[in-house]
Design a protein around this motif. Structure first.
Motif, PDB file in Angstrom:
ATOM      1  N   LYS A  58       0.838  -1.190   0.000  1.00  0.00           N
ATOM      2  CA  LYS A  58       0.000   0.000   0.000  1.00  0.00           C
ATOM      3  C   LYS A  58       0.879   1.247   0.000  1.00  0.00           C
ATOM      4  N   VAL A  61       0.252   7.257   3.257  1.00  0.00           N
ATOM      5  CA  VAL A  61      -0.795   8.282   3.308  1.00  0.00           C
ATOM      6  C   VAL A  61      -0.285   9.556   2.648  1.00  0.00           C
ATOM      7  N   ARG A 143      -7.014   4.375   6.782  1.00  0.00           N
ATOM      8  CA  ARG A 143      -6.054   3.421   7.343  1.00  0.00           C
ATOM      9  C   ARG A 143      -6.463   3.005   8.752  1.00  0.00           C
ATOM     10  N   LYS A 147      -7.902  -1.147   9.733  1.00  0.00           N
ATOM     11  CA  LYS A 147      -6.745  -1.844  10.286  1.00  0.00           C
ATOM     12  C   LYS A 147      -6.893  -3.350  10.183  1.00  0.00           C
ATOM     13  N   ASP A 149      -7.895  -4.978   7.806  1.00  0.00           N
ATOM     14  CA  ASP A 149      -7.616  -5.388   6.438  1.00  0.00           C
ATOM     15  C   ASP A 149      -8.681  -6.355   5.922  1.00  0.00           C
TER      16      ASP A 149
END
Length: 151
Positions: A58, A61, A143, A147, A149
């Motif tokens: 990923k 940010v 995000r 967390k 996922d």
């Protein structure tokens, strides 16, 4: 062609996939696994990988925020002349019934192409700050909220 990424338990894995013994080295331990399921019409294919194997890293940010800033500034630069002409058309005198293209041509004749970009600098600064704040908060919140996922 669609791609589904979903977690699967080990028991289901062994019961569903008779050739799972071929993946013994991959399936050792209590590590969570994911099944990549590819579908094309009625045909299906699944690949099992541990979740520790990253399928795609990923971006940070900050990288998302900078990407958002770059794209919004590009959109601002491209669409600024359209906005300028639309504003001039909407604020024309009461008797002036010129359309968009007539106002565009008049503006270019009077002030040149630079006349379409008057005030662009402050608009780009404003849009940069606004977009950076938006995408930075969006990225941090996303995000934090994902967390697990499991999205």
């Amino acid at each position: 062609l669609s791609l589904f990424l979903h977690p699967i338990p080990r028991a289901t894995l062994m019961g569903t996939y008779p050739r799972a013994a071929a993946f013994k080295g991959l399936l050792k331990g209590d590590e969570p696994r994911r099944s990549l399921k590819f579908e094309c019409g009625s045909s299906q294919m699944s690949i099992v990988v541990p979740t520790s194997i990253s399928l795609k890293k990923k971006p940070s940010v900050l990288a998302n925020a900078l990407s958002g800033v770059l794209s919004s500034v590009l959109a601002e630069v491209v669409l600024f002349p359209v906005d300028t002409v639309a504003l001039l058309t909407q604020t024309a005198e009461a008797g002036d019934s010129s359309g968009f293209f007539a106002v565009l041509l008049r503006r270019v004749r009077e002030r040149g192409l630079q006349g379409l970009y008057g005030g662009l600098g402050t608009s780009v600064v404003k849009e940069s700050v606004h977009s950076f704040n938006y995408w930075m908060w969006h990225g941090m919140l996303f995000r934090y909220l994902t967390k697990a996922d499991d999205t």
